[in-house]
Design a protein around this motif. Sequence first.
Motif, short mmCIF file in Angstrom:
data_model
loop_
_atom_site.label_atom_id
_atom_site.label_comp_id
_atom_site.label_asym_id
_atom_site.label_seq_id
_atom_site.Cartn_x
_atom_site.Cartn_y
_atom_site.Cartn_z
N VAL A 177 0.84 -1.19 0.00
CA VAL A 177 0.00 0.00 0.00
C VAL A 177 0.88 1.24 0.00
O VAL A 177 2.06 1.20 0.34
N SER A 178 0.30 2.35 -0.40
CA SER A 178 1.03 3.62 -0.42
C SER A 178 1.24 4.13 1.00
O SER A 178 0.45 3.85 1.91
N GLY A 179 2.31 4.88 1.17
CA GLY A 179 2.59 5.51 2.46
C GLY A 179 3.57 4.77 3.34
O GLY A 179 3.98 5.30 4.37
N ILE A 180 3.95 3.53 2.99
CA ILE A 180 4.88 2.77 3.83
C ILE A 180 6.14 2.44 3.03
O ILE A 180 6.79 1.42 3.27
N GLU A 181 6.50 3.31 2.08
CA GLU A 181 7.64 3.03 1.22
C GLU A 181 8.93 2.86 2.03
O GLU A 181 9.74 1.96 1.76
N ALA A 182 9.16 3.73 3.03
CA ALA A 182 10.38 3.64 3.82
C ALA A 182 10.43 2.33 4.60
O ALA A 182 11.50 1.70 4.71
N ALA A 183 9.30 1.88 5.11
CA ALA A 183 9.28 0.65 5.90
C ALA A 183 9.57 -0.57 5.03
O ALA A 183 10.32 -1.47 5.44
N VAL A 184 8.99 -0.65 3.83
CA VAL A 184 9.22 -1.83 3.00
C VAL A 184 10.59 -1.80 2.34
O VAL A 184 11.14 -2.85 1.98
N ALA A 185 11.17 -0.60 2.16
CA ALA A 185 12.49 -0.51 1.54
C ALA A 185 13.61 -0.72 2.54
O ALA A 185 14.73 -1.07 2.14
N ALA A 186 13.35 -0.51 3.84
CA ALA A 186 14.41 -0.57 4.84
C ALA A 186 15.21 -1.87 4.83
O ALA A 186 16.45 -1.85 4.88
N PRO A 187 14.59 -3.06 4.75
CA PRO A 187 15.39 -4.29 4.80
C PRO A 187 16.07 -4.67 3.49
O PRO A 187 16.79 -5.67 3.44
N LEU A 188 15.89 -3.91 2.43
CA LEU A 188 16.44 -4.30 1.13
C LEU A 188 17.95 -4.05 1.07
O LEU A 188 18.45 -3.07 1.62
N PRO A 189 18.70 -4.93 0.38
CA PRO A 189 20.14 -4.69 0.20
C PRO A 189 20.37 -3.45 -0.66
O PRO A 189 19.59 -3.14 -1.56
N LEU A 190 21.47 -2.76 -0.42
CA LEU A 190 21.74 -1.53 -1.13
C LEU A 190 21.97 -1.76 -2.62
O LEU A 190 21.60 -0.92 -3.45
N GLY A 191 22.58 -2.90 -2.98
CA GLY A 191 22.90 -3.15 -4.38
C GLY A 191 21.68 -3.10 -5.28
O GLY A 191 21.56 -2.23 -6.15
N PRO A 192 20.72 -4.02 -5.13
CA PRO A 192 19.54 -3.98 -5.99
C PRO A 192 18.59 -2.83 -5.69
O PRO A 192 17.86 -2.38 -6.58
N ALA A 193 18.60 -2.31 -4.46
CA ALA A 193 17.64 -1.26 -4.11
C ALA A 193 18.01 0.08 -4.71
O ALA A 193 17.17 0.79 -5.25
N LEU A 194 19.29 0.46 -4.61
CA LEU A 194 19.72 1.79 -5.05
C LEU A 194 20.50 1.78 -6.36
O LEU A 194 20.72 2.84 -6.94
N ARG A 195 20.97 0.62 -6.80
CA ARG A 195 21.75 0.50 -8.03
C ARG A 195 22.91 1.50 -8.05
O ARG A 195 23.08 2.29 -8.97
N LEU A 196 23.73 1.42 -7.00
CA LEU A 196 24.88 2.30 -6.87
C LEU A 196 26.08 1.72 -7.62
O LEU A 196 26.14 0.52 -7.89
N PRO A 197 27.07 2.55 -7.97
CA PRO A 197 28.28 2.04 -8.61
C PRO A 197 28.99 1.03 -7.71
O PRO A 197 28.95 1.16 -6.47
N PRO A 198 29.64 0.02 -8.27
CA PRO A 198 30.30 -1.02 -7.46
C PRO A 198 31.31 -0.45 -6.47
O PRO A 198 31.41 -0.93 -5.34
N ALA A 199 32.07 0.57 -6.89
CA ALA A 199 33.07 1.14 -5.98
C ALA A 199 32.40 1.78 -4.76
O ALA A 199 32.87 1.63 -3.62
N MET A 200 31.28 2.46 -4.96
CA MET A 200 30.57 3.08 -3.85
C MET A 200 29.99 2.01 -2.93
O MET A 200 30.01 2.14 -1.69
N LEU A 201 29.45 0.93 -3.51
CA LEU A 201 28.91 -0.16 -2.70
C LEU A 201 30.00 -0.78 -1.83
O LEU A 201 29.78 -1.10 -0.66
N ALA A 202 31.20 -0.93 -2.40
CA ALA A 202 32.31 -1.51 -1.62
C ALA A 202 32.69 -0.59 -0.47
O ALA A 202 32.95 -1.06 0.66
N ASP A 203 32.74 0.72 -0.72
CA ASP A 203 33.07 1.66 0.36
C ASP A 203 32.01 1.63 1.46
O ASP A 203 32.34 1.67 2.67
N LEU A 204 30.74 1.57 1.07
CA LEU A 204 29.67 1.51 2.07
C LEU A 204 29.73 0.21 2.87
O LEU A 204 29.50 0.21 4.09
N ALA A 205 30.07 -0.89 2.21
CA ALA A 205 30.16 -2.17 2.92
C ALA A 205 31.29 -2.14 3.94
O ALA A 205 31.16 -2.73 5.03
#
Length: 516
Positions: A177-205
């Motif tokens: 449902v609408s309005g709970i986007e932050a709650a459903v996105a919170a447990p998602l891995p950063l890679g598929p969720a945000l599609r960040l560059p690999p170098a940035m993902l490595a730094d965040l990890a």
Amino acid sequence: MTGQPCLLPAGGPGSRRFLALHLPCLATDRIRRAEPDLPTDQPLATWAASGSRRVLVAVDQAAAAIGLRPGQALADAEAIAPDLVLRPADPDGDAQALQALALWARRYTPLAATDPPDGLLLDITGCAHLLGGEADLLRDALARLQRAGIATRGAVAGAAATSAALARARLDNPVVVSGIEAAVAAPLPLGPALRLPPAMLADLARLGLRRVRDLLDQPRAPLVRRFGPELMDRLDAVTGQRRTAIRPATAPPDLTVARDLLEPIITRASIDAVLDRLLAALCARLRQTGLGARRIVLSAWRVDGVVQEVAIGTGQPTRAPAHLRRLFAERLEQLEPGLGFERMMLEARATEPMAAGTQTGLEIGGRHDAAAMAEALAQLLDRLAQRLRVHRVAPVASHWPERAVAALDPHAPVPAMPAGWATPGLPVLLRRQPEPLEAMALLSDDPPSLLRWCGMAHRLHWAEGPLRLEPEWWRARPDLRRRDYYRVELASGVRLWVCRTGPPEAARWLLHGHLP
């Protein structure tokens, strides 16, 4: 019959609903669809050169199941799977396939867009009720793509980025449902969720930040200073704090009518029957809204997922089904039903206001009124335009033959005639560019006595001229020289307009027109 006005969901006028489709094996699925003879029990992958190395670019589900992955060295992949089927990577072909799927997805909503490199985004606000609800619409889309041989995952949410992240990261095809986007996105891995560059993902990890909730728990300012504003922009989009604009594959039409068919149709008679019903429905809606169509597109969905389009245009707004049907008559030969069409849709992509109660074919005293005659002429021009180029010849104030006429839209108003333009003796058919020919004349200033044209020698019955024309000095070009024109008649009776140009020692003869 679909194409009714869309109703906003109960969330209110500001609520939007988005369906995202993730195509994890788009490249390999495209190859299998193009090469149906490929063994289904063998893994498939695409490869490309990366510097001096050859690496895998995309793998299918069978290849992923045995440990192959994009970015892996090609030699290692062949050692793991000796029976691996390989094809060169084709990014342009994949992009075209994704665009074709976006057109296919317009069966659900006119707002269907690509989400490169392997996703689709559909704004289904107010459209889901046509298929029984959002869950049913999602199941229908997944089932149709699976039957077409395209592996797919999907999700529905109140933000485009959220639905795309859920489709990429989860396997259960959620509808949230609408309005709970932050709650459903919170447990998602950063890679598929945000599609960040690999170098940035490595730094965040390395900082222990691996999921969306980890970023939400951190102060924003230090993250922006270290990783730039792009990270926060994507985080805000996936949590519903920032809207993501989507660009539809085609502009939304002004009016649409469609029909889902109980059984696929193949024959021309069946296609004609469906088109007649669609035209009647579209013209009725045009009449209700006080509009006339200028451009109409017929889209036909085949059972294998291919969408074909046939377009017609009119010079004046119209809503006459019989006239539109005649314009579509020859264009329908372009359709290739294959195993059959399961859905057909008509879209009025360009409309204009049209007065109600326009009379057609009204006779007064045995003569048509001016409006009816103008409409009949416009319809004739529309029919001719489906077969050949049609334009109105407009006079131009110039004595140089190539510039004395211009091509206008056939429905444009008749232009004013410049003074002295219609000079007697000019050809009725003027060539776009003069055609070189060979000629023989007794003296340099005499008319020709023999012409060689179309590979044959022609003696002249008579010749008249010359008419000397000088190039317009205000349009001076070094390749334009004065011309001496002659009106000639061949022994066969053909009458031509020829000219001589250039210096006497290197004169050239040209054929420029045909006389009556």
